[in-house]
Scaffold this motif. Structure first.
Motif, PDB file in Angstrom:
ATOM      1  N   ASN A 176      36.840  43.163  56.844  1.00  0.00           N
ATOM      2  CA  ASN A 176      37.095  41.722  56.894  1.00  0.00           C
ATOM      3  C   ASN A 176      35.964  41.056  57.677  1.00  0.00           C
ATOM      4  OD1 ASN A 176      39.965  42.110  55.920  1.00  0.00           O
ATOM      5  ND2 ASN A 176      40.051  43.205  57.869  1.00  0.00           N
ATOM      6  N   SER A 189      38.096  39.321  52.637  1.00  0.00           N
ATOM      7  CA  SER A 189      39.362  39.898  53.097  1.00  0.00           C
ATOM      8  C   SER A 189      39.543  41.292  52.519  1.00  0.00           C
ATOM      9  CB  SER A 189      40.524  38.997  52.666  1.00  0.00           C
ATOM     10  OG  SER A 189      41.760  39.533  53.076  1.00  0.00           O
ATOM     11  N   ARG A 192      43.643  45.403  57.253  1.00  0.00           N
ATOM     12  CA  ARG A 192      43.652  45.430  58.711  1.00  0.00           C
ATOM     13  C   ARG A 192      44.894  46.176  59.168  1.00  0.00           C
ATOM     14  NH1 ARG A 192      46.289  41.804  62.050  1.00  0.00           N
ATOM     15  NH2 ARG A 192      44.439  41.531  63.317  1.00  0.00           N
ATOM     16  N   PRO A 201      46.290  45.594  53.222  1.00  0.00           N
ATOM     17  CA  PRO A 201      46.074  44.158  53.081  1.00  0.00           C
ATOM     18  C   PRO A 201      47.333  43.402  53.458  1.00  0.00           C
ATOM     19  CG  PRO A 201      46.393  45.196  50.922  1.00  0.00           C
ATOM     20  CD  PRO A 201      46.346  46.303  51.934  1.00  0.00           C
ATOM     21  N   PRO A 202      47.220  42.097  53.775  1.00  0.00           N
ATOM     22  CA  PRO A 202      45.990  41.293  53.724  1.00  0.00           C
ATOM     23  C   PRO A 202      45.174  41.389  55.003  1.00  0.00           C
ATOM     24  CG  PRO A 202      47.853  39.893  54.232  1.00  0.00           C
ATOM     25  CD  PRO A 202      48.418  41.257  54.013  1.00  0.00           C
ATOM     26  N   GLY A 203      43.883  41.093  54.864  1.00  0.00           N
ATOM     27  CA  GLY A 203      43.009  41.085  56.027  1.00  0.00           C
ATOM     28  C   GLY A 203      42.750  39.705  56.576  1.00  0.00           C
ATOM     29  N   LEU A 204      42.929  38.682  55.735  1.00  0.00           N
ATOM     30  CA  LEU A 204      42.714  37.293  56.160  1.00  0.00           C
ATOM     31  C   LEU A 204      43.716  36.379  55.459  1.00  0.00           C
ATOM     32  CD1 LEU A 204      38.809  36.895  56.050  1.00  0.00           C
ATOM     33  CD2 LEU A 204      40.231  36.798  58.100  1.00  0.00           C
ATOM     34  N   HIS A 205      44.020  35.265  56.125  1.00  0.00           N
ATOM     35  CA  HIS A 205      44.872  34.219  55.559  1.00  0.00           C
ATOM     36  C   HIS A 205      44.136  32.885  55.658  1.00  0.00           C
ATOM     37  CE1 HIS A 205      47.686  37.394  56.708  1.00  0.00           C
ATOM     38  NE2 HIS A 205      48.545  36.897  55.841  1.00  0.00           N
ATOM     39  N   SER A 237      42.965  35.848  60.875  1.00  0.00           N
ATOM     40  CA  SER A 237      43.454  37.197  60.599  1.00  0.00           C
ATOM     41  C   SER A 237      44.935  37.193  60.269  1.00  0.00           C
ATOM     42  CB  SER A 237      43.190  38.108  61.807  1.00  0.00           C
ATOM     43  OG  SER A 237      41.805  38.243  62.044  1.00  0.00           O
ATOM     44  N   GLU A 250      43.203  41.522  48.490  1.00  0.00           N
ATOM     45  CA  GLU A 250      42.367  42.634  48.928  1.00  0.00           C
ATOM     46  C   GLU A 250      41.074  42.648  48.114  1.00  0.00           C
ATOM     47  OE1 GLU A 250      42.559  47.502  49.526  1.00  0.00           O
ATOM     48  OE2 GLU A 250      44.176  46.431  48.507  1.00  0.00           O
TER      49      GLU A 250
END
Length: 267
Positions: A176, A189, A192, A201-205, A237, A250
């Protein structure tokens, strides 16, 4: 794991960061006392503040929480060290010059073996510290450098290059990252460590908000964005408020500018 945050807005707005609150979103069992940093743009130049200690002990972090900078683009990182000593050289975000612009990078994850792979040589962008994150940034800039020789490349060229590089990083571990070139913010993303301990996943929002009135700031846990008739987009994150944050897929890379999602690419 580390915590990432980026803010993009149509007009310059004053941002307030409570880095201590953001650090509280770290995965349970993971310390977030290994350093913090914030980079924000003033035109093409970047103002960078970093410290190798915890934000909770920092007068500078408290100042940013109460009176942050006016900007249209900022990237923040709170470190949980997995590789490299707890030093300023290993504290993110990292900044380098390319094409007459300041480029900023922050990464969340662990990429063992990347530095030893000859496909990811840093070229003229030598790392100062010894983290795999900084090595990845330098290798990314080495890939991008030919595109910048004749001026600012087109958005599609840059997105293709960043997304292709991001897809390769995934083979080494969670990848990420946030990357800004002074004009556009790119976010990738991956996976994490989730609250239940799984690496998934998810790695980012992300959250996009149009502000209709001067009196409607965007409030999230750790962040206050003074809106005032404009558009704001946050990447983090984990969701920082009860608003409808959306998870990036992902392997997805997005391009953001002026508070708007311009393009997206999935590996």
């Amino acid at each position: 794991m580390c915590e990432l945050l980026a803010i993009s807005s149509r007009q310059a707005t004053r941002l307030s960061f409570s880095l201590t609150a953001l650090a509280g979103h770290s995965t349970p069992g993971h310390s977030a006392r290994d350093g913090w940093g914030v980079a924000w743009y003033e035109d093409r130049q970047v103002v960078l503040h970093r410290e190798a200690g915890p934000a909770s002990d920092s007068p500078l972090a408290r100042q940013l929480a109460s009176a942050g900078p006016p900007t249209t683009l900022a990237i923040s990182h709170i470190r949980h060290a997995t590789r490299g000593a707890r030093t300023l050289a290993n504290t993110q975000p990292f900044v380098r010059e390319l094409g007459g612009r300041s480029h900023v990078f922050a990464h969340n994850g662990d990429l063992p073996g990347l530095a030893a792979d000859p496909r990811y040589t840093p070229g003229r962008f030598e790392p100062v510290g010894d983290t795999d994150s900084e090595h990845a940034f330098c290798a990314l800039l080495a890939r991008l450098a030919p595109l910048w020789q004749a001026g600012t490349p087109g958005l599609q060229e840059r997105l293709d290059a960043v997304a292709g590089f991001a897809a390769e990083l995934q083979a080494y571990g969670p990848a990420n990252f946030l990357y800004a070139d002074g004009e556009t913010l790119f976010a990738h993303s991956h996976r994490r460590t989730q609250a239940d301990g799984r690496i998934a996943p998810p790695g980012l929002h992300w959250l996009q908000r149009s502000c209709a009135q001067e009196s409607e700031p965007l409030l999230a846990d750790g962040v206050c964005v003074g809106c005032g008739y404009q558009q704001v987009l946050l990447l983090a994150s984990v969701p920082l408020s009860q608003e409808p944050w959306l998870a990036l897929a992902e392997g997805e890379t997005v391009a953001v500018r002026g508070g708007q999602l311009l393009a997206r690419r999935r590996a």
